[in-house]
Design an enzyme around this catalytic site. Structure first.
Site, mmCIF file in Angstrom:
data_model
loop_
_atom_site.group_PDB
_atom_site.id
_atom_site.type_symbol
_atom_site.label_atom_id
_atom_site.label_comp_id
_atom_site.label_asym_id
_atom_site.label_seq_id
_atom_site.Cartn_x
_atom_site.Cartn_y
_atom_site.Cartn_z
ATOM 1 N N LEU A 105 0.853 -1.189 0.000
ATOM 2 C CA LEU A 105 0.000 0.000 0.000
ATOM 3 C C LEU A 105 0.887 1.237 0.000
ATOM 4 O O LEU A 105 1.704 1.425 0.904
ATOM 5 C CB LEU A 105 -0.894 0.003 1.238
ATOM 6 C CG LEU A 105 -1.769 1.248 1.453
ATOM 7 C CD1 LEU A 105 -2.818 1.375 0.339
ATOM 8 C CD2 LEU A 105 -2.442 1.188 2.820
ATOM 9 N N HIS A 106 0.737 2.084 -1.017
ATOM 10 C CA HIS A 106 1.433 3.364 -1.044
ATOM 11 C C HIS A 106 0.681 4.322 -0.121
ATOM 12 O O HIS A 106 -0.521 4.544 -0.295
ATOM 13 C CB HIS A 106 1.446 3.949 -2.461
ATOM 14 C CG HIS A 106 2.325 3.209 -3.404
ATOM 15 N ND1 HIS A 106 3.632 3.567 -3.630
ATOM 16 C CD2 HIS A 106 2.083 2.117 -4.176
ATOM 17 C CE1 HIS A 106 4.165 2.742 -4.510
ATOM 18 N NE2 HIS A 106 3.239 1.849 -4.849
ATOM 19 N N VAL A 107 1.381 4.871 0.847
ATOM 20 C CA VAL A 107 0.821 5.838 1.795
ATOM 21 C C VAL A 107 1.564 7.144 1.552
ATOM 22 O O VAL A 107 2.782 7.207 1.723
ATOM 23 C CB VAL A 107 1.017 5.350 3.251
ATOM 24 C CG1 VAL A 107 0.550 6.401 4.238
ATOM 25 C CG2 VAL A 107 0.294 4.026 3.468
#
Length: 158
Positions: A105-107
């Site tokens: 997951l890119h945060v």
């Protein structure tokens, strides 16, 4: 709690650790998070499950809890950086547009860095019964809604 695949000896994200050069900023028994080596935004972190999951293509309706946990970790990290909700972006690249074959997951805390093009993380809103339009990036909320409707996450509208 979650049904994970086996760890892979060759998968870079199955073997994340500070000793291997990763800047690990969060870890628990199921997940860890580390700063992106080529950050596109002021804050850019990857949240990954400890056990190997190939990609968003592997996810099913029963994985919604996994995604909600990843989103909670991402929000905690962005809270720790005092990032306003309007400046938050979290999502997944959809194969073949991903760089590592391990769910991550890119945060991100917007805006994007001046030298970086936001085009790599396009948001495509769905219409009608589609939660996502034509795009190689799915926001975490879109991914959860797609899976809750017992559908698959892919490049085409879903």
């Amino acid at each position: 709690m979650f049904s994970f695949g086996r760890r892979s000896a060759t998968c870079e994200f199955c073997n994340v650790s500070s000793e291997k050069g990763f800047n690990v900023i969060y870890e628990d028994s199921n997940f860890l998070a580390f700063t992106d080596i080529r950050p596109a935004a002021r804050v850019h972190v990857q949240v990954v499950p400890r056990k190997h999951i190939e990609s968003v293509h592997s996810l099913k309706k029963e994985d919604v809890a996994l995604l909600r946990s990843m989103r909670a970790i991402g929000n905690k990290i962005l809270d720790d950086h005092n990032v306003n909700f309007a400046m938050r972006k979290m999502g997944f690249h959809i194969p073949p547009f991903n760089s590592v074959n391990h769910l991550h997951l890119h945060v991100q805390a917007l805006p994007y860095s001046p030298s970086y093009k936001a085009i790599k993380y396009p948001i495509s809103r769905g219409h009608g019964s589609h939660k996502k339009g034509l795009s190689w990036f799915a926001e975490i909320v879109q991914a959860i809604e797609i899976l809750e409707n017992d559908r698959s996450i892919n490049f085409l509208p879903c």
